[in-house]
Every structure is written in structure tokens, then in C-alpha cells.
Design an enzyme around this catalytic site. Structure first.
Site, PDB file in Angstrom:
ATOM      1  N   SER A  75      -3.051  -5.920   8.559  1.00 23.69           N
ATOM      2  CA  SER A  75      -2.270  -5.300   9.623  1.00 23.69           C
ATOM      3  C   SER A  75      -2.517  -3.797   9.617  1.00 23.69           C
ATOM      4  O   SER A  75      -2.969  -3.232   8.617  1.00 23.69           O
ATOM      5  CB  SER A  75      -0.771  -5.570   9.414  1.00 23.69           C
ATOM      6  OG  SER A  75      -0.515  -6.951   9.308  1.00 23.69           O
ATOM      7  N   LEU A  76      -2.219  -3.155  10.730  1.00 21.48           N
ATOM      8  CA  LEU A  76      -2.316  -1.703  10.756  1.00 21.48           C
ATOM      9  C   LEU A  76      -1.292  -1.113  11.713  1.00 21.48           C
ATOM     10  O   LEU A  76      -0.876  -1.744  12.674  1.00 21.48           O
ATOM     11  CB  LEU A  76      -3.721  -1.231  11.117  1.00 21.48           C
ATOM     12  CG  LEU A  76      -4.251  -1.467  12.515  1.00 21.48           C
ATOM     13  CD1 LEU A  76      -5.352  -0.452  12.827  1.00 21.48           C
ATOM     14  CD2 LEU A  76      -4.853  -2.861  12.636  1.00 21.48           C
ATOM     15  N   GLY A  77      -0.887   0.103  11.400  1.00 19.50           N
ATOM     16  CA  GLY A  77       0.050   0.836  12.229  1.00 19.50           C
ATOM     17  C   GLY A  77      -0.018   2.305  11.859  1.00 19.50           C
ATOM     18  O   GLY A  77       0.015   2.643  10.666  1.00 19.50           O
TER      19      GLY A  77
ATOM     20  N   TRP B 186       5.639  -6.692   6.040  1.00 19.13           N
ATOM     21  CA  TRP B 186       6.039  -6.655   4.628  1.00 19.13           C
ATOM     22  C   TRP B 186       4.970  -5.940   3.832  1.00 19.13           C
ATOM     23  O   TRP B 186       3.776  -6.061   4.117  1.00 19.13           O
ATOM     24  CB  TRP B 186       6.186  -8.087   4.091  1.00 19.13           C
ATOM     25  CG  TRP B 186       6.339  -8.184   2.593  1.00 19.13           C
ATOM     26  CD1 TRP B 186       7.495  -8.087   1.872  1.00 19.13           C
ATOM     27  CD2 TRP B 186       5.299  -8.399   1.636  1.00 19.13           C
ATOM     28  NE1 TRP B 186       7.246  -8.211   0.523  1.00 19.13           N
ATOM     29  CE2 TRP B 186       5.892  -8.409   0.353  1.00 19.13           C
ATOM     30  CE3 TRP B 186       3.920  -8.574   1.730  1.00 19.13           C
ATOM     31  CZ2 TRP B 186       5.155  -8.595  -0.808  1.00 19.13           C
ATOM     32  CZ3 TRP B 186       3.191  -8.750   0.570  1.00 19.13           C
ATOM     33  CH2 TRP B 186       3.812  -8.768  -0.681  1.00 19.13           C
TER      34      TRP B 186
ATOM     35  N   ARG C 242       6.168   4.591  12.183  1.00 19.54           N
ATOM     36  CA  ARG C 242       4.839   4.157  12.625  1.00 19.54           C
ATOM     37  C   ARG C 242       4.954   3.310  13.875  1.00 19.54           C
ATOM     38  O   ARG C 242       6.053   2.899  14.279  1.00 19.54           O
ATOM     39  CB  ARG C 242       4.169   3.338  11.515  1.00 19.54           C
ATOM     40  CG  ARG C 242       4.921   2.083  11.167  1.00 19.54           C
ATOM     41  CD  ARG C 242       4.104   1.051  10.422  1.00 19.54           C
ATOM     42  NE  ARG C 242       4.938  -0.037   9.950  1.00 19.54           N
ATOM     43  CZ  ARG C 242       5.389  -1.021  10.706  1.00 19.54           C
ATOM     44  NH1 ARG C 242       5.097  -1.052  11.991  1.00 19.54           N
ATOM     45  NH2 ARG C 242       6.143  -1.978  10.206  1.00 19.54           N
TER      46      ARG C 242
ATOM     47  N   GLY D  90      -1.101   3.618   8.038  1.00 19.82           N
ATOM     48  CA  GLY D  90      -2.452   3.099   7.918  1.00 19.82           C
ATOM     49  C   GLY D  90      -2.569   1.596   7.953  1.00 19.82           C
ATOM     50  O   GLY D  90      -2.054   0.943   8.864  1.00 19.82           O
TER      51      GLY D  90
ATOM     52  N   GLY E 175       4.120  -0.298  15.940  1.00 21.57           N
ATOM     53  CA  GLY E 175       4.154  -1.709  15.552  1.00 21.57           C
ATOM     54  C   GLY E 175       5.558  -2.225  15.297  1.00 21.57           C
ATOM     55  O   GLY E 175       6.541  -1.497  15.383  1.00 21.57           O
TER      56      GLY E 175
ATOM     57  N   CYS F  59       4.489  -8.654  12.501  1.00 19.98           N
ATOM     58  CA  CYS F  59       4.029  -7.761  13.578  1.00 19.98           C
ATOM     59  C   CYS F  59       4.557  -8.191  14.944  1.00 19.98           C
ATOM     60  O   CYS F  59       3.978  -7.860  15.972  1.00 19.98           O
ATOM     61  CB  CYS F  59       2.506  -7.673  13.585  1.00 19.98           C
ATOM     62  SG  CYS F  59       1.829  -7.050  12.032  1.00 19.98           S
TER      63      CYS F  59
ATOM     64  N   VAL G  76       7.626  -5.421  12.785  1.00 23.32           N
ATOM     65  CA  VAL G  76       8.039  -5.568  11.389  1.00 23.32           C
ATOM     66  C   VAL G  76       6.906  -6.150  10.556  1.00 23.32           C
ATOM     67  O   VAL G  76       6.133  -6.992  11.023  1.00 23.32           O
ATOM     68  CB  VAL G  76       9.300  -6.454  11.272  1.00 23.32           C
ATOM     69  CG1 VAL G  76       9.021  -7.878  11.731  1.00 23.32           C
ATOM     70  CG2 VAL G  76       9.865  -6.441   9.850  1.00 23.32           C
TER      71      VAL G  76
END
Length: 218
Positions: free
Chosen positions: A172-174, A90, A84, A185, A86, A203, A88
Site C-alpha cells: 500500500s502507499l499514501g 494497518w 496522509r 510512503g 488514503g 485502504c 485505513v
């Protein structure tokens, strides 16, 4: 891992995965996306889009262009390199992860449309929760996306007109786009243990304060 699937309508399927390990989930998501691409190219078939609602076992994931320097501390939690966008982040229990397996070309969406829709959906959910609170102390807090840093953040009104103070990041999203199809997602912190983020620059942002919804709503 438990798996349940529900047909929401002719163009959208919802799938729920609990206690899901990351790598098998990613492999299944990629396999499904490649199958949809093949069906569209070979047979012209428009397959239903899918929302995968996932409860992941604890894992750190590093994006395609992710820098390991943003991993500050090695723990017992596995670190997985993934495809994806972005840096790092969790994933784990108490966090809502939703993967968007969408045919962007059939929807008429650009990648920017996808990101905007995802951020707007998160904003709507968080702000709806905040607005339904009885406590007046929380009504001055609202969720907003940022153009310079993907994700959704909480802001508090200040005494200065039209000025808001950022409290931290709640979602967060990626995404990954392959031949016009999206996968990966969004991740929304509900009631997870936020200490997991202490081992990384979330991120890629050093000192980013991570938040969870349970600290603001019942």
C-alpha cells in the site's frame, strides 16, 4: 525505539527505526519536513532527501479523508488519525514501511511521478523475488500497480491471452505533500500476520484480499 542513520550519497540519507510507535515517528517526520521547508525558503538550501525504513509497533492508521465506516471491528490495537492520503490500513511487525521525505520540486517530480516511482520500486523488488524462484508454479505470478487503486497487487496468468487474475494486494502507499515536500510512503507485507487486516476494509476496499511475500517466496 532504535535509530540508525546512514548517508548514502550527497542527496540521500537512509534512517532505520525499529519497534517504532506511530505518533512519535509521525511527529519526527513532520518536524523534519517543516525544517527542510524552512531551510529552503529562508536560505535556499537543498537538504538531502531521506528514506526512513521503519518497523512499526502494531497500529491502524486512518488517512486524512478516511471514513471510520471502514473500521469493521475495534481491537486492542490503537487507531490513529493521520495526515496522509488514503483510507485505513494497518502497520506492524513483519511489514516493511518506508517513508519518502523528498523535495519534489528539486527533483522535478510531480505527485504522479512520486507515486509512479514508488509503485515501480515495489514492483521491481517483488518481481525480482518471484523470478528467482526455482518453482515453475510461481513464475506465472507477477506484481503490478493499478491506476484506479494505488498500491501493488499480485496477478496470475490465466489461459486467456493477455488476461490476468488478481490474487490480492501486497503493498500500500499514501503520501502527504507540503510545500513541495513529501512524507509518509509505502508499506510492503513481508511475513506479517495478515489477520490484522480482517478488522478493516484495507485502504477502503471491502473484501480486499491482502497478501504477504513470504507466502510466495522462501
Amino acid at each position: 525505539m532504535q535509530n540508525t542513520t546512514q548517508q548514502l550519497n550527497d542527496t540521500l540519507i537512509s534512517k532505520s527505526l525499529t519497534t517504532a510507535d506511530y505518533v512519535p515517528t509521525l511527529d519526527a517526520m513532520l518536524a523534519r519536513t517543516l525544517a527542510r521547508i524552512d531551510l529552503k525558503k529562508q536560505q535556499g538550501l537543498r537538504t538531502p532527501d531521506e528514506l526512513w525504513i521503519v518497523d512499526h509497533n502494531d497500529v491502524y492508521t486512518l488517512g486524512q479523508a478516511g471514513k471510520e465506516e471502514h473500521i469493521l471491528q475495534r481491537t486492542n490495537t490503537p487507531i490513529i488519525k493521520t495526515d496522509r492520503g488514503g483510507q485505513v490500513t494497518w502497520h506492524g511487525h513483519g511489514q516493511l514501511v518506508i517513508y519518502w521525505l523528498f523535495d519534489l520540486n528539486s527533483l522535478g517530480w510531480s505527485v504522479r511521478n512520486l507515486v509512479s516511482h514508488a509503485e515501480q520500486a515495489i514492483e521491481d523488488v517483488i518481481n525480482d523475488c518471484l523470478q528467482n524462484l526455482a518453482s515453475s508454479d510461481t513464475t506465472a505470478i507477477s506484481a503490478h500497480a493499478r491506476r484506479d487503486a494505488p498500491g501493488v497487487y499480485l496477478y496470475a496468468d490465466t489461459s486467456v491471452a493477455d488476461d490476468k487474475m488478481m490474487l490480492g494486494k501486497m503493498a500500500s502507499l499514501g503520501f502527504k505533500i507540503k510545500h513541495g515536500f513529501s512524507y509518509h510512503g509505502i508499506a510492503l507485507n513481508l511475513n506479517c500476520d495478515l489477520s490484522a487486516f480482517n478488522a478493516i476494509n484495507p485502504c477502503g476496499y471491502a473484501g480486499m484480499q491482502m497478501l504477504r511475500l513470504s507466502d510466495f517466496v522462501a
